[in-house]
Design an enzyme around this catalytic site. Structure first.
Site, PDB file in Angstrom:
ATOM      1  N   HIS A  82       0.842  -1.200   0.000  1.00 14.09           N
ATOM      2  CA  HIS A  82       0.000   0.000   0.000  1.00 14.09           C
ATOM      3  C   HIS A  82       0.875   1.248   0.000  1.00 14.09           C
ATOM      4  CE1 HIS A  82      -3.900   1.991   0.696  1.00 14.09           C
ATOM      5  NE2 HIS A  82      -3.138   2.928   1.230  1.00 14.09           N
ATOM      6  N   ASP A 161     -14.371   2.902   7.270  1.00 15.97           N
ATOM      7  CA  ASP A 161     -13.386   3.779   6.614  1.00 15.97           C
ATOM      8  C   ASP A 161     -14.033   4.578   5.498  1.00 15.97           C
ATOM      9  OD1 ASP A 161     -10.661   4.770   6.153  1.00 15.97           O
ATOM     10  OD2 ASP A 161     -10.928   3.789   4.220  1.00 15.97           O
ATOM     11  N   ARG A 168     -13.707  13.033   6.513  1.00 20.07           N
ATOM     12  CA  ARG A 168     -12.395  13.662   6.742  1.00 20.07           C
ATOM     13  C   ARG A 168     -11.989  14.508   5.538  1.00 20.07           C
ATOM     14  NH1 ARG A 168      -8.836   8.935   7.175  1.00 20.07           N
ATOM     15  NH2 ARG A 168      -7.148  10.428   7.367  1.00 20.07           N
ATOM     16  N   SER A 183      -6.945   4.168   8.937  1.00 22.03           N
ATOM     17  CA  SER A 183      -7.649   4.053   7.651  1.00 22.03           C
ATOM     18  C   SER A 183      -6.942   3.022   6.754  1.00 22.03           C
ATOM     19  CB  SER A 183      -7.675   5.439   6.983  1.00 22.03           C
ATOM     20  OG  SER A 183      -7.997   5.354   5.630  1.00 22.03           O
ATOM     21  N   LYS A 187      -8.046  -1.340   6.231  1.00 24.64           N
ATOM     22  CA  LYS A 187      -8.347  -1.884   4.897  1.00 24.64           C
ATOM     23  C   LYS A 187      -7.437  -3.062   4.583  1.00 24.64           C
ATOM     24  CE  LYS A 187      -8.112   2.186   3.005  1.00 24.64           C
ATOM     25  NZ  LYS A 187      -8.366   3.554   2.688  1.00 24.64           N
TER      26      LYS A 187
HETATM   27  N1  URA Z   1      -4.922   6.687   2.178  1.00 27.70           N
HETATM   28  C1  URA Z   1      -5.915   6.059   2.863  1.00 27.70           C
HETATM   29  O1  URA Z   1      -6.362   4.990   2.484  1.00 27.70           O
HETATM   30  N2  URA Z   1      -6.384   6.667   3.973  1.00 27.70           N
HETATM   31  C2  URA Z   1      -5.915   7.831   4.436  1.00 27.70           C
HETATM   32  O2  URA Z   1      -6.374   8.304   5.462  1.00 27.70           O
HETATM   33  C3  URA Z   1      -4.881   8.485   3.702  1.00 27.70           C
HETATM   34  C4  URA Z   1      -4.397   7.878   2.574  1.00 27.70           C
END
Ligand code: URA
Length: 434
Positions: A82, A161, A168, A183, A187
């Site tokens: 990621h 999320d 946000r 966040s 995931k």
């Molecule tokens: N990427 C994400 O998935 N979440 C965030 O809060 C910032 C970047």
């Protein structure tokens, strides 16, 4: 328990209990807690922070707020990757096929573009026919057949999320370490992989503007991953300038193919080799990171990584002839060259402004519902610390709409500074957190 008291407690800088965090996530997902109270809590967390225990609890509650993908039907160690988001960041398109060519099982869920940053799903969908929407069963079957697949985040994964991020995004509470860490890690945990590689970007085009903040974010995420038994490693990589030379969806696919042919730009190639080697090592397909690096370079040299990209495109319904012959991609109707107005050295190339310029050209969305112009974007001809003479082409901007083209050109010009004295470019890889 009352949401009002939880907001007040955090506003006063106190530590929230596990029960309070559970209550909040449950009420958020069920819709019982209204958006204004959720936003107020986000702002209180933004200013007062959360400690590591609170962040870990928030992450796990978010991860369990919807479906948890079960990838046990797949053999081997599943490695996920990621990036915290950047401009010109097409590394997934490159490292996933490389790692798969080295024997790592890749079942990856990726996102769409967010703000000025691009998203892997949009880039892949710029290949005609490429499908990123599969149910879990079909996703697993594709991985079983081809060894790799990259899809969008499936339906009910991490609904907490989805709701939190949307709020946000519009309440100026994205760039907080605990909120970003929870966040991303929620995931990744819900997506079911065994090991996680994080690419934490730092610089003008990233959410983390200083190395100190990027290291704190990386440490937080690595500790959460390891706490839940998912071995996690993070690289800190530079995002003070865009990565590679191409920004925009099909332009980035073209550049990814170039890297897989061994003909990519030096910065992008270096970052991809390091990330891919880490994936191969995490997937236990090499004894050491050094051995993994040798394998990765070999997979580029012998064409097996490029073949894996073609396999993935075919397996997901895409037209692989676009990978064989990237000239087939549709070209934008309009283009404009940005030329140096004076002699000197490029000393600033604000990645965030360049990302915004690419979006203005049509490569990204302003609103969630907007459609993307896959041919829009920017090709950089010069980067820090290049010397330029008056009239040298610094970049070319592409768009399908003339008004968008000129707006993007103006933003791009404001992102660049030319000075009399050269500066040193930053290293591409700044740190590793294990
Ligand atoms: N990427 C994400 O998935 N979440 C965030 O809060 C910032 C970047």
């Amino acid at each position: 328990m009352r949401m009002y008291d939880i907001i007040l407690k955090k506003r006063q800088g106190q530590v929230l209990t596990d029960e309070e965090i559970k209550f909040f996530i449950k009420g958020l997902v069920s819709g019982e807690i209204p958006d204004y109270q959720v936003s107020a809590l986000m702002m209180a967390i933004f200013f007062k922070g959360m400690n590591s225990e609170e962040t870990a609890t928030l992450t796990m509650e978010m991860a369990h707020s919807g479906d948890m993908a079960n990838l046990e039907g797949l053999e081997g160690i599943k490695v996920d990757k990621h990036s915290t988001g950047g401009v010109g960041d097409k590394t997934t398109l490159i490292i996933v096929p490389i790692a798969a060519a080295c024997g790592v099982t890749i079942a990856k869920m990726s996102g769409r573009g967010l703000g000025h940053t691009g998203g892997t799903v949009d880039k892949l969908e710029s290949i005609p026919g490429f499908c990123t929407e599969y149910n879990l069963k079909d996703f697993i079957n594709i991985v079983k057949k081809s060894g790799l697949a990259v899809i969008g985040q499936s339906g009910n994964l991490c609904p907490a999320d989805k709701k939190l991020y949307a709020l946000r995004d519009v309440t100026a509470t994205v760039d907080n370490i605990s909120l970003i860490a929870s966040s991303i890690m929620s995931k990744k945990i819900a997506a079911g992989c065994d090991r996680i590689l994080l690419d934490v970007k730092v610089g003008s085009g990233a959410f983390m503007k200083t190395k100190e903040d990027a290291v704190s974010l990386a440490k937080e995420m690595v500790s959460i991953g390891n706490l839940v038994g998912r071995k996690t490693v993070a690289l800190i990589t530079d995002m003070s300038v865009p990565l590679g030379n191409n920004i925009g969806n099909n332009l980035e696919v073209i550049e990814a193919v170039n890297v897989l042919k061994g003909e990519g730009p030096e910065d992008l190639t270096e970052v991809c080799i390091e990330l891919a080697a880490r994936m191969v090592f995490l997937g236990e397909k090499a004894e050491t990171v050094e051995d993994a690096t040798v394998k990765v370079k070999e997979a580029i040299k012998n064409g097996s990584a490029l073949n894996k990209l073609k396999d993935m495109v075919k397996a997901q319904g895409g037209d692989a002839s676009y990978v064989e012959n990237p000239d087939k991609f549709q070209k934008a109707k309009y283009s404009v060259e940005i030329k140096a107005e004076e002699e000197g050295f490029i000393t600033e190339m604000d990645a965030e402004k360049i990302g915004i310029a690419a979006c203005e050209a049509g490569a990204g969305r302003e609103k969630k519902e907007d459609s993307i112009d896959y041919s829009a974007g920017i090709i950089l001809n010069k980067k820090i610390p290049a010397a330029v003479s008056k009239g040298n082409i610094i970049a070319t901007i592409f768009a399908s709409d003339e008004n968008k083209l000129y707006k993007a050109a103006e933003t791009f010009r404001n992102a660049i500074k030319i000075s009399g004295k050269a500066i040193k470019a930053l290293p591409h890889i700044l740190d590793t957190i294990e």
